[in-house]
Design an enzyme around this catalytic site. Structure first.
Site, PDB file in Angstrom:
ATOM      1  N   GLY A 221       0.740  -1.160  -0.303  1.00  8.76           N
ATOM      2  CA  GLY A 221      -0.166  -0.127  -0.137  1.00  8.76           C
ATOM      3  C   GLY A 221       0.799   1.243   0.479  1.00  8.76           C
ATOM      4  O   GLY A 221       2.118   1.157   0.146  1.00  8.76           O
ATOM      5  N   PRO A 223       3.193   4.994   1.303  1.00 13.82           N
ATOM      6  CA  PRO A 223       3.212   5.178   2.239  1.00 13.82           C
ATOM      7  C   PRO A 223       1.965   5.516   3.005  1.00 13.82           C
ATOM      8  O   PRO A 223       1.074   6.538   2.880  1.00 13.82           O
ATOM      9  CB  PRO A 223       4.595   6.521   1.514  1.00 13.82           C
ATOM     10  N   GLY A 224       2.321   5.354   4.627  1.00 14.76           N
ATOM     11  CA  GLY A 224       1.446   6.743   5.113  1.00 14.76           C
ATOM     12  C   GLY A 224       0.656   6.310   5.871  1.00 14.76           C
ATOM     13  O   GLY A 224      -0.640   6.562   6.960  1.00 14.76           O
ATOM     14  N   GLY A 226      -0.227   3.088   6.846  1.00 12.69           N
ATOM     15  CA  GLY A 226      -0.535   2.468   8.705  1.00 12.69           C
ATOM     16  C   GLY A 226       0.192   0.482   7.843  1.00 12.69           C
ATOM     17  O   GLY A 226      -0.303   0.121   8.516  1.00 12.69           O
ATOM     18  N   THR A 228       3.358  -0.380   9.029  1.00 10.80           N
ATOM     19  CA  THR A 228       3.826  -1.198  10.385  1.00 10.80           C
ATOM     20  C   THR A 228       3.520  -0.941  11.530  1.00 10.80           C
ATOM     21  O   THR A 228       3.554  -1.627  12.018  1.00 10.80           O
ATOM     22  CB  THR A 228       5.347   0.062  10.402  1.00 10.80           C
ATOM     23  N   GLU A 444     -15.096   7.117 -14.107  1.00 11.29           N
ATOM     24  CA  GLU A 444     -15.143   5.717 -13.395  1.00 11.29           C
ATOM     25  C   GLU A 444     -17.117   5.260 -13.670  1.00 11.29           C
ATOM     26  O   GLU A 444     -16.775   3.367 -14.002  1.00 11.29           O
ATOM     27  CB  GLU A 444     -14.913   5.376 -12.613  1.00 11.29           C
ATOM     28  N   HIS A 447     -17.542   3.168 -17.236  1.00  6.10           N
ATOM     29  CA  HIS A 447     -16.148   2.471 -17.192  1.00  6.10           C
ATOM     30  C   HIS A 447     -17.333   1.282 -16.580  1.00  6.10           C
ATOM     31  O   HIS A 447     -18.308  -0.396 -16.865  1.00  6.10           O
ATOM     32  CB  HIS A 447     -15.391   2.457 -16.165  1.00  6.10           C
ATOM     33  N   ASP A 520      -6.526   3.521 -21.051  1.00  4.94           N
ATOM     34  CA  ASP A 520      -8.008   2.778 -21.883  1.00  4.94           C
ATOM     35  C   ASP A 520      -8.064   2.846 -23.380  1.00  4.94           C
ATOM     36  O   ASP A 520      -7.908   1.589 -23.906  1.00  4.94           O
ATOM     37  CB  ASP A 520      -9.267   4.022 -21.287  1.00  4.94           C
TER      38      ASP A 520
HETATM   39  P1  ADP Z   1       3.537   3.167   6.504  1.00  2.00           P
HETATM   40  O1  ADP Z   1       4.344   1.927   7.547  1.00  2.00           O
HETATM   41  O2  ADP Z   1       2.284   2.389   5.093  1.00  2.00           O
HETATM   42  O3  ADP Z   1       4.239   3.893   5.573  1.00  2.00           O
HETATM   43  P2  ADP Z   1       2.938   3.496   8.957  1.00  2.00           P
HETATM   44  O4  ADP Z   1       2.663   2.365  10.418  1.00  2.00           O
HETATM   45  O5  ADP Z   1       4.543   4.010   9.720  1.00  2.00           O
HETATM   46  O6  ADP Z   1       2.791   4.067   7.892  1.00  2.00           O
HETATM   47  O7  ADP Z   1       2.050   4.717   9.461  1.00  2.00           O
HETATM   48  C1  ADP Z   1       2.914   6.245   9.923  1.00  2.00           C
HETATM   49  C2  ADP Z   1       1.577   6.893  11.340  1.00  2.00           C
HETATM   50  O8  ADP Z   1       0.444   6.980  10.453  1.00  2.00           O
HETATM   51  C3  ADP Z   1       1.386   5.509  12.413  1.00  2.00           C
HETATM   52  O9  ADP Z   1       2.139   5.666  13.090  1.00  2.00           O
HETATM   53  C4  ADP Z   1      -0.112   6.083  12.716  1.00  2.00           C
HETATM   54  O10 ADP Z   1      -0.154   7.741  14.011  1.00  2.00           O
HETATM   55  C5  ADP Z   1      -1.159   7.155  11.375  1.00  2.00           C
HETATM   56  N1  ADP Z   1      -1.315   5.909  11.137  1.00  2.00           N
HETATM   57  C6  ADP Z   1      -1.227   5.392   9.574  1.00  2.00           C
HETATM   58  N2  ADP Z   1      -2.363   4.979   9.240  1.00  2.00           N
HETATM   59  C7  ADP Z   1      -3.255   4.461  10.038  1.00  2.00           C
HETATM   60  C8  ADP Z   1      -4.357   3.909  10.904  1.00  2.00           C
HETATM   61  N3  ADP Z   1      -4.967   2.504  10.067  1.00  2.00           N
HETATM   62  N4  ADP Z   1      -5.033   4.081  11.670  1.00  2.00           N
HETATM   63  C9  ADP Z   1      -4.742   5.040  12.627  1.00  2.00           C
HETATM   64  N5  ADP Z   1      -3.651   5.863  12.370  1.00  2.00           N
HETATM   65  C10 ADP Z   1      -2.739   5.808  11.477  1.00  2.00           C
HETATM   66 ZN    ZN Z   2     -10.115   4.596 -18.076  1.00  2.00          ZN
HETATM   67 MG    MG Z   3       6.299   1.701   7.389  1.00  4.04          MG
END
Ligand code: ADP
Ligand code: ZN
Ligand code: MG
Length: 639
Positions: A221, A223-224, A226, A228, A444, A447, A520
């Protein structure tokens, strides 16, 4: 400090990470002062050597002058070397200085010195000191530099001996306090992971039945989102030890070190089973081998091979589960994704509007929130935000409120924070304008409606316009109801209509077309081309195929180019036929969508509101409340 607290809204997760970071920093400081000490020692050593070799203020005088000085009584304390004569010279005014002269073959010298009663001696070289200077010291310096280098490369104070030790952080079973409650908006992923937790909590229950648990789970997925966090939550929920490593921790300058670390990691993990090994940013280590023939990456390849071997070598009965996360699954080595390795992929996509609201709910937990704050509105205003963005947003709002000396965070602060964060993100070109979003929604929907209208096409599984989800702008995902090995002409034509649906919808609604349909059209052209050139489906050209099958059977590489073996005239006719096929599909699509204009609006507006619609809901929209057939996993998508 007050700011810091606000910056990290009192969330357990954050604090755990923060503490870890702080600890690492402390360690860094320690090693830094340590290396500084080494530098001081080295410096003193150099000074001593220098003063030993170059004695201070030595006056060089010619031998003749020296000879003349002998009777004057101004020289004393001679040291006669094989090549030089050193001694003390009395200057005018009573000052003394060292002098040095080159020795000349002079048998009379000793006699002369004797006559003038000058103290002299031969030279005795201190063998021990010399040995130390010329042998031991260089070694000491080399070892010093080696140590410094090692320290540079790895955070931990490592000696040569534990170089191949795994660098992973090990968390005990009660150390991780993150649970699924801290992760929101990714319900599908959580659902899939629950099975794993169940197993880790009670492996025997599964083993007795003879069930097989996936060995490797890959979280993919943007970055950011969640990933990790999810991995930690699994460990926190299952209450098992958690080995956390980053893919880059394995990669080292020296060949073989990474492989040794992998071995060590798995050996340690097996001792602690049941447990979880988590490799974050797997792409750093799992890049496809041999993509670039010019640069050889022996070390990384060896490390990867070792990982593959280890994954094959143990079975899940030992209770070790490997999780990994990446935001670039496409560059991973195919061998890593094969069954028996990371065969379970869990998509952690950008959250939709409901997901965003839930994530906000998690992050405002330790923050004082005013009554007027409506998370629904905030969620609606932040399309394309991932969990990390939302956490940042709450934090920004809290900072703004603190700056204004408020005692709770109000909606106004949130609005301002959104503007700030969006402005930052817009620079990164991630947030769509309202108009763009509308275009994508109609595209979309086009489609999706075509896919539902036509008989032979696969039913729609999901439509989404979450910006930069798994696709660039939005996607319509269809799922095949059965495996297909053959396709009829009608099916291919229908597929063409679905592909064109997006662009046609844009044209009908906005009277103009955007660049969004590029892919497309490319695929539509490809299908039409194959119909004419390969499958002999053109009436005009008849049952002739113009394309030799040159594609390699198992490898997905482009066939080598070779010239076409038909005339220019045929080429023109082929082009005309391709165009005719596409034109026909275009007319059909336009007709169908035009006569369903109201439905087009209804679905597109729903999509704009909710950002994603699943297949069932779409079918409900199309034909009242009648629920369509259920769909299953893995499918193809249209951008
Ligand atoms: P990734 O590893 O996908 O890049 P992280 O897990 O490091 O992202 O997420 C970074 C921070 O963003 C987390 O520590 C959290 O505070 C917040 N965060 C990201 N996704 C979520 C989620 N689904 N629910 C709650 N907090 C989230
Ligand atoms: Zn399309
Ligand atoms: Mg990460």
């Amino acid at each position: 400090m007050a700011q810091k607290k606000l910056k990290n809204p009192k969330k357990k997760t954050k604090n755990v990470f923060l503490e870890l970071k702080e600890k690492n920093k402390l360690k860094d400081k320690k090693t830094k002062s340590f290396t500084f000490l080494y530098f001081v020692i080295a410096f003193i050593a150099i000074v001593i050597i220098n003063s030993y070799i170059f004695k201070t203020e030595v006056k060089n005088i010619p031998y003749s002058e020296f000879k003349e000085l002998i009777p004057s009584g101004k020289i004393s304390d001679l040291i006669i070397d094989t090549e030089t004569i050193q001694g003390t010279l009395l200057l005018e005014g009573g000052k003394k200085t060292k002098f040095l002269t080159s020795r000349v073959e002079d048998p009379e010298l000793v006699k002369q010195l004797q006559e003038n009663k000058i103290k002299y001696t031969g030279y005795y070289e201190n063998k021990i000191i010399k040995a130390i200077v010329s042998w031991v010291l260089p070694f000491a310096i080399i070892i010093l530099i080696w140590n410094l280098l090692l320290r540079r490369m790895g955070g931990a104070p490592s000696s040569v001996l534990n170089f191949g030790k795994s660098r992973g952080k090990i968390y005990g079973e009660d150390e991780i306090k993150i649970t699924f409650d801290d992760v929101a908006g990714v319900d599908e992923a959580k659902e899939e992971l629950k099975e794993i937790i169940e197993y880790l909590r009670n492996p025997n229950k599964f083993l007795n039945i003879g069930g097989r648990i996936p060995k490797g789970i890959l979280l993919v997925g943007p970055p950011g989102t969640g990933k990790t966090l999810l991995a930690k939550a699994v460990a926190g929920e299952a209450k098992v030890p958690f080995f956390s490593m980053s893919g880059s921790d394995f990669v080292e300058m020296f060949v073989g070190v990474g492989a040794a670390r992998v071995r060590d990691l798995f050996a340690q993990a097996q001792e602690k089973a049941p447990c979880i090994i988590f490799i974050d940013e797997l792409d750093a280590l799992g890049k496809a081998r041999g993509i670039n023939p010019l640069s050889s990456h022996d070390e990384r390849e060896q490390t990867l091979n070792q990982l593959l071997a280890e994954m094959d070598g143990f079975d899940t009965k030992t209770g070790v589960i490997i999780m990994a996360a990446t935001n670039r699954p496409e560059i991973l080595d195919p061998a890593l994704l094969r069954p028996g390795r990371f065969d379970r992929h869990i998509l952690v996509d950008r959250p939709d509007i409901k997901g965003r609201e839930e994530i906000l709910q998690v992050h405002i937990k330790g923050v004082k929130i005013a009554k007027d704050v409506d998370l629904k509105v905030i969620a609606a205003r932040t399309p394309g935000f991932v969990g990390a963005d939302l956490a940042n947003l709450v934090n920004e709002a809290a900072l703004l409120a603190a700056r204004k000396n408020k005692n709770s965070v109000t909606m106004e602060d949130f609005e301002e924070a959104i503007d700030r964060v969006v402005a930052g993100l817009e620079k990164k070109k991630r947030v769509m304008s309202k108009k763009e979003k509308e275009i994508v929604a109609y595209h979309e929907t086009g489609h999706a409606l075509m896919a539902e209208f036509l008989e032979t096409t696969d039913p729609v599984h999901k439509i989404s316009i979450i910006p930069r989800g798994i696709a660039a702008l939005g996607y319509t995902m269809q799922l095949p109801t059965e495996d297909r090995y053959l396709m009829t002409k009608k099916e291919l034509l229908d597929r063409l209509c679905v592909l064109l649906g997006g662009r046609v919808a844009e044209e009908i609604v906005f009277g103009e077309i955007s660049t969004g349909a590029h892919n497309d059209l490319y695929r539509a052209t490809d299908i039409a081309k194959s119909m004419v050139k390969e499958y002999g489906m053109s009436e005009k050209l008849g049952y002739v195929t113009f394309e030799k099958d040159r594609k390699p059977l198992f490898l997905d590489i482009a066939p080598s180019f070779s010239g076409k073996d038909y005339s220019e005239e045929t080429a023109r006719e082929i082009d005309n036929e391709i165009k005719a096929i596409i034109d026909g599909a275009y007319r059909k699509t336009k007709e169908m969508l035009m006569s369903n204009r109201e439905l087009l609006d209804k679905v597109a507006q729903t999509l704009l509101e909710k950002e994603s619609i699943d297949g069932e809901e779409l079918r409900r929209l199309i034909k009242g409340d009648k629920v369509g057939e259920d769909a299953d996993q893995s499918g193809k998508k249209q951008d």
